[in-house]
Design an enzyme around this catalytic site. Structure first.
Site, PDB file in Angstrom:
ATOM      1  N   GLY A  10     -26.358  -5.686 -20.413  1.00 22.68           N
ATOM      2  CA  GLY A  10     -25.270  -6.383 -20.343  1.00 22.68           C
ATOM      3  C   GLY A  10     -24.712  -5.664 -21.545  1.00 22.68           C
ATOM      4  O   GLY A  10     -25.156  -5.560 -22.085  1.00 22.68           O
ATOM      5  N   PHE A  11     -23.441  -7.017 -21.986  1.00 23.93           N
ATOM      6  CA  PHE A  11     -23.046  -7.190 -23.054  1.00 23.93           C
ATOM      7  C   PHE A  11     -23.567  -7.398 -24.173  1.00 23.93           C
ATOM      8  O   PHE A  11     -23.350  -6.911 -25.414  1.00 23.93           O
ATOM      9  CB  PHE A  11     -22.154  -8.463 -22.663  1.00 23.93           C
ATOM     10  CG  PHE A  11     -20.796  -7.682 -21.858  1.00 23.93           C
ATOM     11  CD1 PHE A  11     -19.562  -6.992 -22.412  1.00 23.93           C
ATOM     12  CD2 PHE A  11     -20.616  -8.555 -20.574  1.00 23.93           C
ATOM     13  CE1 PHE A  11     -18.355  -7.049 -21.716  1.00 23.93           C
ATOM     14  CE2 PHE A  11     -19.237  -8.297 -19.941  1.00 23.93           C
ATOM     15  CZ  PHE A  11     -18.468  -7.349 -20.264  1.00 23.93           C
ATOM     16  N   GLU A 167      -9.462 -17.459 -10.651  1.00 22.92           N
ATOM     17  CA  GLU A 167      -9.262 -16.361 -10.679  1.00 22.92           C
ATOM     18  C   GLU A 167      -9.513 -15.435  -9.200  1.00 22.92           C
ATOM     19  O   GLU A 167      -8.783 -15.226  -8.231  1.00 22.92           O
ATOM     20  CB  GLU A 167      -9.885 -15.501 -11.550  1.00 22.92           C
ATOM     21  CG  GLU A 167      -9.714 -15.276 -12.731  1.00 22.92           C
ATOM     22  CD  GLU A 167     -10.600 -14.352 -14.048  1.00 22.92           C
ATOM     23  OE1 GLU A 167     -10.484 -14.670 -15.504  1.00 22.92           O
ATOM     24  OE2 GLU A 167     -10.986 -13.756 -13.600  1.00 22.92           O
ATOM     25  N   ASP A 296     -26.426 -15.282 -21.940  1.00 21.83           N
ATOM     26  CA  ASP A 296     -26.245 -15.985 -21.038  1.00 21.83           C
ATOM     27  C   ASP A 296     -27.801 -16.857 -21.070  1.00 21.83           C
ATOM     28  O   ASP A 296     -27.321 -17.630 -20.663  1.00 21.83           O
ATOM     29  CB  ASP A 296     -25.348 -15.585 -19.792  1.00 21.83           C
ATOM     30  CG  ASP A 296     -24.418 -15.185 -19.460  1.00 21.83           C
ATOM     31  OD1 ASP A 296     -23.317 -15.219 -20.665  1.00 21.83           O
ATOM     32  OD2 ASP A 296     -23.743 -15.240 -17.992  1.00 21.83           O
TER      33      ASP A 296
HETATM   34  C1  LIG Z   1     -17.710 -13.065 -12.130  1.00 25.66           C
HETATM   35  C2  LIG Z   1     -17.736 -13.182 -13.511  1.00 25.66           C
HETATM   36  C3  LIG Z   1     -16.155 -12.525 -14.350  1.00 25.66           C
HETATM   37  C4  LIG Z   1     -16.923 -13.054 -15.696  1.00 25.66           C
HETATM   38  N1  LIG Z   1     -15.406 -13.237 -16.522  1.00 25.66           N
HETATM   39  C5  LIG Z   1     -15.569 -13.541 -17.870  1.00 25.66           C
HETATM   40  C6  LIG Z   1     -14.560 -13.542 -18.156  1.00 25.66           C
HETATM   41  O1  LIG Z   1     -13.107 -13.551 -17.940  1.00 25.66           O
HETATM   42  N2  LIG Z   1     -14.308 -13.719 -20.515  1.00 25.66           N
HETATM   43  C7  LIG Z   1     -15.800 -13.503 -20.806  1.00 25.66           C
HETATM   44  O2  LIG Z   1     -15.617 -13.439 -22.039  1.00 25.66           O
HETATM   45  N3  LIG Z   1     -16.956 -13.984 -20.113  1.00 25.66           N
HETATM   46  C8  LIG Z   1     -16.965 -13.569 -18.339  1.00 25.66           C
HETATM   47  N4  LIG Z   1     -17.920 -13.900 -17.674  1.00 25.66           N
HETATM   48  C9  LIG Z   1     -19.304 -13.854 -18.069  1.00 25.66           C
HETATM   49  C10 LIG Z   1     -19.944 -12.271 -18.847  1.00 25.66           C
HETATM   50  O3  LIG Z   1     -19.856 -12.008 -18.077  1.00 25.66           O
HETATM   51  C11 LIG Z   1     -21.198 -13.271 -19.897  1.00 25.66           C
HETATM   52  O4  LIG Z   1     -20.956 -14.286 -19.845  1.00 25.66           O
HETATM   53  C12 LIG Z   1     -21.779 -11.959 -19.651  1.00 25.66           C
HETATM   54  O5  LIG Z   1     -22.039 -10.637 -19.142  1.00 25.66           O
HETATM   55  C13 LIG Z   1     -23.179 -11.758 -20.409  1.00 25.66           C
HETATM   56  O6  LIG Z   1     -23.014 -10.820 -20.725  1.00 25.66           O
HETATM   57  P1  LIG Z   1     -25.584 -11.078 -21.073  1.00 25.66           P
HETATM   58  O7  LIG Z   1     -26.234 -10.135 -22.294  1.00 25.66           O
HETATM   59  O8  LIG Z   1     -26.574 -12.328 -21.588  1.00 25.66           O
HETATM   60  O9  LIG Z   1     -25.872 -10.889 -19.686  1.00 25.66           O
HETATM   61  P2  LIG Z   1     -25.111 -10.339 -18.487  1.00 25.66           P
HETATM   62  O10 LIG Z   1     -24.240  -8.957 -18.695  1.00 25.66           O
HETATM   63  O11 LIG Z   1     -25.430 -10.534 -17.020  1.00 25.66           O
HETATM   64  O12 LIG Z   1     -26.526  -8.706 -18.985  1.00 25.66           O
HETATM   65  C14 LIG Z   1     -27.671  -8.957 -17.675  1.00 25.66           C
HETATM   66  C15 LIG Z   1     -28.010  -7.583 -17.543  1.00 25.66           C
HETATM   67  O13 LIG Z   1     -29.426  -7.724 -17.092  1.00 25.66           O
HETATM   68  C16 LIG Z   1     -30.051  -6.880 -16.071  1.00 25.66           C
HETATM   69  N5  LIG Z   1     -31.538  -7.961 -15.825  1.00 25.66           N
HETATM   70  C17 LIG Z   1     -31.121  -9.081 -15.534  1.00 25.66           C
HETATM   71  N6  LIG Z   1     -32.728  -9.587 -15.417  1.00 25.66           N
HETATM   72  C18 LIG Z   1     -33.314  -7.800 -15.861  1.00 25.66           C
HETATM   73  C19 LIG Z   1     -35.163  -8.136 -15.286  1.00 25.66           C
HETATM   74  N7  LIG Z   1     -35.736  -8.985 -14.989  1.00 25.66           N
HETATM   75  N8  LIG Z   1     -35.277  -6.829 -15.344  1.00 25.66           N
HETATM   76  C20 LIG Z   1     -34.093  -6.204 -16.067  1.00 25.66           C
HETATM   77  N9  LIG Z   1     -33.198  -6.012 -16.013  1.00 25.66           N
HETATM   78  C21 LIG Z   1     -32.646  -7.177 -16.578  1.00 25.66           C
HETATM   79  C22 LIG Z   1     -28.769  -7.432 -15.350  1.00 25.66           C
HETATM   80  O14 LIG Z   1     -28.970  -5.988 -15.004  1.00 25.66           O
HETATM   81  C23 LIG Z   1     -27.596  -7.018 -16.327  1.00 25.66           C
HETATM   82  O15 LIG Z   1     -27.519  -5.890 -16.576  1.00 25.66           O
HETATM   83  C24 LIG Z   1     -17.943 -13.844 -16.207  1.00 25.66           C
HETATM   84  C25 LIG Z   1     -19.429 -13.545 -15.293  1.00 25.66           C
HETATM   85  C26 LIG Z   1     -18.946 -13.658 -14.546  1.00 25.66           C
HETATM   86  C27 LIG Z   1     -20.207 -13.280 -13.252  1.00 25.66           C
END
Ligand SMILES: Cc1cc2nc3c(=O)[nH]c(=O)nc-3n(C[C@H](O)[C@H](O)[C@H](O)COP(=O)(O)OP(=O)(O)OC[C@H]3O[C@@H](n4cnc5c(N)ncnc54)[C@H](O)[C@@H]3O)c2cc1C
Length: 416
Positions: A10-11, A167, A296
């Site tokens: 993810g991000f 949204e 997150d």
């Molecule tokens: C509908 C929606 C709208 C949003 N709008 C905004 C916005 O406008 N602005 C903003 O800043 N933020 C927004 N967010 C929040 C933002 O998207 C998250 O804060 C961000 O994606 C967090 O990044 P991350 O890398 O922690 O997790 P994520 O981007 O969620 O990535 C997690 C990754 O881990 C993978 N994964 C999970 N568990 C496992 C496992 N056990 N094994 C292997 N892979 C796994 C998943 O497939 C995913 O690819 C929004 C979120 C959602 C759901």
């Protein structure tokens, strides 16, 4: 070469992987999906404004020029901190450094059975399911002769008045009433009803009172009925109970709560109320300087003692920070703490309507919407996606015709 395993592209995870890919490390990125997803635009897929490929990109393609990066499609089930191993799909992989970035999932506050009738929006699968439900509901309403039965296909309930709920409510009201309904013959926009339910006294509670009020007014102008200060007490196949009122509905969307990925439990480290790992100020976990949790799934406070929000810029900045600690070999040596640079927050409410707080400036209306559009296109991961999203938006803006209205898994029974 030292081995870095990154869970989740993810991000947070993708940012760290891209930085480390330039260095002498053997990197393995494991994700349970094969794509990096731009979650902030998911609601546009759910409301038929964009298609999945506009907001996602295969992870493998991001690293095709980096021979030191392997991408694995798999779900990590557990982590052994002592043996430095990650277990996925019946296999295992060793690491010297681990970056866990598995994100979060919905929380139904202990009522997981509600999920069946009230999907949340986190993945492309969720968005496509919601899109199909919306389109099928309109088709069912077009056929149904009994006005009482028909109404439940035309009531749309969104639970949760944070940015995602706002949204969704704005987009559904706009797209259903202005863009989709005109193509139907037996239903019209006076029959549809969009409800936004929020347990707190105001929506967008992390924004200033002024912007929260502006978002409320914008939604009311889009004829969204606001139900504030009320909790959902039941969700079932017929609808949703809010306080002492029951709203019959086939479309109930959950945007009310978040909890960390369950994978964090397997780390056996201290967690907060919603299951996030409580990390040290360099994002590593207690007693393990080589294991980091970011995005997150991590709980860390800012200088004011407040937890950082679950938003993309936090995850991106954390991904960059951890990559720097690893690549500069700073583990076990003095290094600066992670500090989040807050560049602002923004949410869109509908066509040419948004609210934004950027460096103390409060923006509303068209200007905020242009800022929102610019930022979202800018952060989309490749040029092709940027171009496609921009052209879809221009087309939609000029014609009011969202293009992606296909029902692809039609079951024949809109009640399914
Ligand atoms: C509908 C929606 C709208 C949003 N709008 C905004 C916005 O406008 N602005 C903003 O800043 N933020 C927004 N967010 C929040 C933002 O998207 C998250 O804060 C961000 O994606 C967090 O990044 P991350 O890398 O922690 O997790 P994520 O981007 O969620 O990535 C997690 C990754 O881990 C993978 N994964 C999970 N568990 C496992 C496992 N056990 N094994 C292997 N892979 C796994 C998943 O497939 C995913 O690819 C929004 C979120 C959602 C759901």
């Amino acid at each position: 070469m030292k081995k870095v395993v990154i869970i989740g592209a993810g991000f947070g995870g993708l940012t760290a992987a891209k930085k480390l890919a330039e260095e002498d490390f053997q990197i393995t990125v494991i994700d349970k999906t094969n794509h990096h997803l731009f979650q902030p635009l998911l609601y546009q897929v759910a409301t038929a404004a964009l298609s999945p490929a506009d907001i996602a990109i295969p992870i493998r393609s991001v690293f095709s020029d980096h021979k030191n990066v392997s991408v694995l499609l798999g779900e990590v089930k557990s982590i052994d901190k002592e043996k430095k191993k990650v277990f996925y799909n019946g296999s295992e992989i060793e690491f010297d450094y681990l970056i866990a970035a598995p994100g979060s999932k919905h929380s139904y506050f202990g009522q997981d059975k509600w999920e069946e009738y009230s999907p949340g929006l986190k993945t492309l699968n969720d968005a496509l399911k919601i899109r199909e439900q919306i389109l099928l509901s309109l088709e069912a309403a077009e056929i149904e002769k009994n006005p009482v039965k028909r109404q439940k296909y035309l009531n749309f309930v969104i639970v949760g008045g944070g940015p995602t709920g706002v949204e969704l409510a704005g987009a559904i009201s706009e797209i259903v009433n202005k863009n989709l309904i005109p193509d139907f013959r037996n239903i019209d926009s006076s029959m549809t009803k969009v409800y936004l339910v929020e347990a707190l006294p105001r929506i967008l509670s992390s924004y200033s009172a002024k912007l929260s009020k502006r978002a409320l007014d914008d939604l009311k102008n889009l004829e969204v009925e606001m139900i504030l200060n009320e909790k959902v007490t039941d969700v079932n196949e017929n609808g949703v109970r809010v306080g002492d009122r029951f709203i019959e509905s086939k479309i109930i969307l959950w945007a009310a709560g978040n909890q960390s990925s369950p994978l964090i439990q397997s780390l056996g480290t201290e967690t907060d109320r919603i299951g996030r790992a409580i990390v040290k100020d360099d994002l590593s976990i207690t007693e393990y300087e080589n294991i980091f949790v970011i995005g997150d799934a991590a709980a860390i406070k800012n200088k004011k003692g407040e937890y950082l929000p679950a938003i993309a810029p936090v995850a991106i900045q954390q991904g960059k920070y951890v990559a720097k600690i690893i690549s500069e070999n700073l583990i076990g040596k003095p290094h600066g703490k992670f500090r989040y640079k807050d560049r602002g927050i923004m949410a869109t409410i509908g066509k040419a309507k948004a609210v934004a707080e950027i460096k103390g400036f409060k923006l509303t209306g068209l200007i905020a919407w242009l800022a929102w559009s610019f930022v979202h296109v800018l952060f989309l991961i490749n040029f092709r996606n940027k171009l496609r999203v921009m052209s879809e938006w221009i087309w939609h803006y000029l014609t009011n015709r969202p293009g992606i209205r296909l029902i692809v898994k039609y079951s024949g029974d809109p009640n399914d």
